[in-house]
Scaffold this motif. Structure first.
Motif, PDB file in Angstrom:
ATOM      1  N   VAL A 155       0.776  -1.160   0.018  1.00 48.24           N
ATOM      2  CA  VAL A 155       0.023  -0.026   0.034  1.00 48.24           C
ATOM      3  C   VAL A 155       0.711   1.353  -0.212  1.00 48.24           C
ATOM      4  O   VAL A 155       0.676   2.317  -0.688  1.00 48.24           O
ATOM      5  CB  VAL A 155      -0.886  -0.013   1.299  1.00 48.24           C
ATOM      6  N   ALA A 156       2.020   1.521   0.584  1.00 51.51           N
ATOM      7  CA  ALA A 156       2.980   2.408   0.913  1.00 51.51           C
ATOM      8  C   ALA A 156       3.488   2.619  -0.400  1.00 51.51           C
ATOM      9  O   ALA A 156       3.823   3.740  -1.005  1.00 51.51           O
ATOM     10  CB  ALA A 156       3.968   2.081   2.122  1.00 51.51           C
ATOM     11  N   MET A 157       3.750   1.424  -1.016  1.00 48.31           N
ATOM     12  CA  MET A 157       4.787   1.725  -2.358  1.00 48.31           C
ATOM     13  C   MET A 157       3.679   2.180  -3.516  1.00 48.31           C
ATOM     14  O   MET A 157       3.988   2.985  -4.425  1.00 48.31           O
ATOM     15  CB  MET A 157       4.998   0.331  -2.784  1.00 48.31           C
ATOM     16  N   GLN A 158       2.462   1.780  -3.467  1.00 47.24           N
ATOM     17  CA  GLN A 158       1.674   1.938  -4.659  1.00 47.24           C
ATOM     18  C   GLN A 158       0.622   3.248  -4.548  1.00 47.24           C
ATOM     19  O   GLN A 158       0.428   4.026  -5.344  1.00 47.24           O
ATOM     20  CB  GLN A 158       0.657   0.844  -5.054  1.00 47.24           C
ATOM     21  N   PHE A 159       0.365   3.581  -3.075  1.00 48.82           N
ATOM     22  CA  PHE A 159      -0.555   4.531  -2.993  1.00 48.82           C
ATOM     23  C   PHE A 159      -0.044   5.856  -2.202  1.00 48.82           C
ATOM     24  O   PHE A 159       0.004   6.983  -2.749  1.00 48.82           O
ATOM     25  CB  PHE A 159      -1.776   4.202  -2.225  1.00 48.82           C
ATOM     26  N   SER A 160       0.191   5.744  -0.923  1.00 45.14           N
ATOM     27  CA  SER A 160       1.113   6.853  -0.068  1.00 45.14           C
ATOM     28  C   SER A 160       1.692   6.285   1.156  1.00 45.14           C
ATOM     29  O   SER A 160       1.117   5.115   1.549  1.00 45.14           O
ATOM     30  CB  SER A 160       0.180   7.898   0.218  1.00 45.14           C
ATOM     31  N   ILE A 161       2.638   6.872   1.640  1.00 38.30           N
ATOM     32  CA  ILE A 161       3.125   6.280   2.859  1.00 38.30           C
ATOM     33  C   ILE A 161       2.015   6.468   3.892  1.00 38.30           C
ATOM     34  O   ILE A 161       2.043   5.447   4.812  1.00 38.30           O
ATOM     35  CB  ILE A 161       4.469   7.278   3.371  1.00 38.30           C
ATOM     36  N   LYS A 162       1.136   7.395   3.959  1.00 37.88           N
ATOM     37  CA  LYS A 162       0.367   7.610   5.090  1.00 37.88           C
ATOM     38  C   LYS A 162      -0.777   6.416   5.017  1.00 37.88           C
ATOM     39  O   LYS A 162      -1.085   5.922   6.142  1.00 37.88           O
ATOM     40  CB  LYS A 162      -0.499   8.996   4.821  1.00 37.88           C
ATOM     41  N   LYS A 163      -1.146   6.026   3.774  1.00 33.77           N
ATOM     42  CA  LYS A 163      -2.129   4.857   3.942  1.00 33.77           C
ATOM     43  C   LYS A 163      -1.303   3.742   4.232  1.00 33.77           C
ATOM     44  O   LYS A 163      -2.073   2.581   4.948  1.00 33.77           O
ATOM     45  CB  LYS A 163      -2.592   4.853   2.333  1.00 33.77           C
ATOM     46  N   GLY A 164       0.100   3.720   3.870  1.00 31.35           N
ATOM     47  CA  GLY A 164       0.627   2.502   4.389  1.00 31.35           C
ATOM     48  C   GLY A 164       0.726   2.352   5.718  1.00 31.35           C
ATOM     49  O   GLY A 164       0.810   1.419   6.225  1.00 31.35           O
TER      50      GLY A 164
END
Length: 426
Positions: A149-158
């Motif tokens: 999730v962090a790699m594809q969407f954002s660090i916050k979501k990760g």
């Protein structure tokens, strides 16, 4: 029966690679596709297969196989990729590939049994400490959805996914300790890693399915590669036979599809191994489906769901039959899957991120596991060796893949311990 299954798997997988029908290494599929389209000669294809897969067999597949005394599927199918693609595709080359592939499978199983017996005669039997190599993997594996999730969407979501995953795991531990869940007077025990993994996967696919296709940027996989899909589907009988055999071999605890389920199976945790295999299979569907649809070359293990079948089937014959049915459905539904990936590009794009996340998690977990095992074999010196081995390997340009440093280093420490014991300085 163990030998028969492994020999047949080795022979059939080698033939499928030889006929350009299926290869196990994800990176090889596009290259085999280039050969099928006439842009790459057979000799170059064989050399490329050897260059890509040989190091993984020696540095990744074999060490895990020895560590758990169970065949990691990579050690056999990466080898059959090489065997099938190096032998010529003609009336004598294909039978040779089948014979060599079957012999390779037999040698792998018999050699494994010989290795286990050999450990009993060593001054220091380090087979039990080697079990520590996979221990951190089971827990660390649950982190991969958050990392993807962090790699594809954002660090916050990760970070959000990571925190929720950790919370769910701890709640499962708490419920188990308090005995809150029961059915018919029997307390139900939740698998904390499994619950955490499910929570992480829900977040990953929720974010992926919310990612919409930009107007005008659609890649119609279903129609663009319809001929490739048909070429895979016409070979479905081969996949059914091989899928059934692999599911059966998994049910017999002869092999496993990944280091996580391998470690759990070695500990006798069959249900947990099945759950880990299921999570991995779901995560790998976008990657395997995309490469298969685009190249016309399938994977001999399909979406890896056949390993899940093997773990959860009541016996080997049920596993064999259901494994064949499952891989039949996978192949025949490739067109439907292509349309689904067209509709949800976020899911399609998640395939490579999931693979990268799993690789990074395994690199860290196996290094820790290797260090723990080495320290059990030779306290102090084991940690010293693993740390030095890792850093020297990095400086040398990683001749050994990072995932293999921990297991290979632990085996090396075991050999050193026995040499020191013979010399009388340990």
């Amino acid at each position: 029966m163990d030998i028969l299954f492994v020999v047949l798997i080795g022979a059939i997988a080698s033939v499928l690679a030889n006929l350009n029908i299926a290869v196990f290494n994800d990176g090889l599929r596009p290259i085999v596709g280039e050969h099928i389209d006439g842009r790459l000669k057979r000799r170059e294809l064989g050399l490329t297969a050897f260059a890509i897969s040989f190091g993984l067999v020696i540095g990744f597949g074999i060490p895990f196989t020895i560590t758990a005394s169970i065949i990691l599927i990579h050690s056999i199918l990466l080898g059959t990729d090489i065997i099938g693609l190096i032998t010529p595709k003609n009336k004598w080359g294909t039978p040779v590939a089948a014979a060599v592939g079957g012999l390779y499978g037999w040698g792998l199983l018999v050699g494994l049994e010989g290795f286990v017996k050999l450990f009993e005669y060593l001054p220091i039997n380090f087979l039990d400490p080697m079990g520590q190599v996979g221990t951190p993997v089971v827990v660390a594996f649950t982190v991969f959805p958050a990392l993807a999730v962090a790699m594809q969407f954002s660090i916050k979501k990760g970070i959000l996914t990571f925190l929720v995953t950790a919370l769910v795991r701890q709640l499962a531990v708490f419920f188990n300790e308090q005995g809150f869940l029961s059915l018919g007077g029997n307390t139900i025990t939740l698998n904390q890693e499994g619950m955490a993994l499910i929570a992480g996967m829900i977040f990953l696919f929720t974010f992926a399915m919310r990612e919409k296709q930009e107007e005008g940027s659609s890649v119609d996989l279903a129609s663009l590669f319809s001929d490739k899909v048909k070429s895979i589907q016409k070979n479905v009988p081969f996949f059914m036979i091989l899928g059934g055999l692999i599911a059966g071999a998994t049910n017999l605890a002869v092999m496993a599809g990944d280091p996580i389920s391998l470690s759990l199976l070695a500990e006798g945790k069959v249900s947990e191994a099945g759950l880990a295999a299921a999570a991995r299979a779901i995560g790998f569907v976008p990657l395997i489906a995309s490469t298969a649809i685009a190249t016309g070359v399938y994977s001999p293990v399909g979406f890896t769901l056949i390993f899940v079948v093997g773990f959860f089937s009541p016996n080997v014959w049920v596993a064999l039959i259901i494994g064949a049915i499952v891989i039949f459905l996978e192949v025949m539904l490739l067109g439907v899957i292509a349309r689904f990936l067209d509709k949800y590009p976020g899911v399609r794009n998640s395939g490579e991120n999931i693979r990268s996340a799993m690789t990074k998690i395994l690199e860290v977990a196996l290094l820790i596991g290797g260090a723990n095992a080495a320290n059990m074999i030779i306290p102090g010196l084991g940690l010293f060796f693993i740390a030095g081995f890792y850093l020297i390997n990095e400086i040398a340009g990683r001749p050994i893949v990072r995932m293999a440093v921990g297991p290979v280093g632990a085996i090396a420490v075991g050999i050193i311990a026995n040499i020191l014991a013979v010399l009388g300085i340990m």
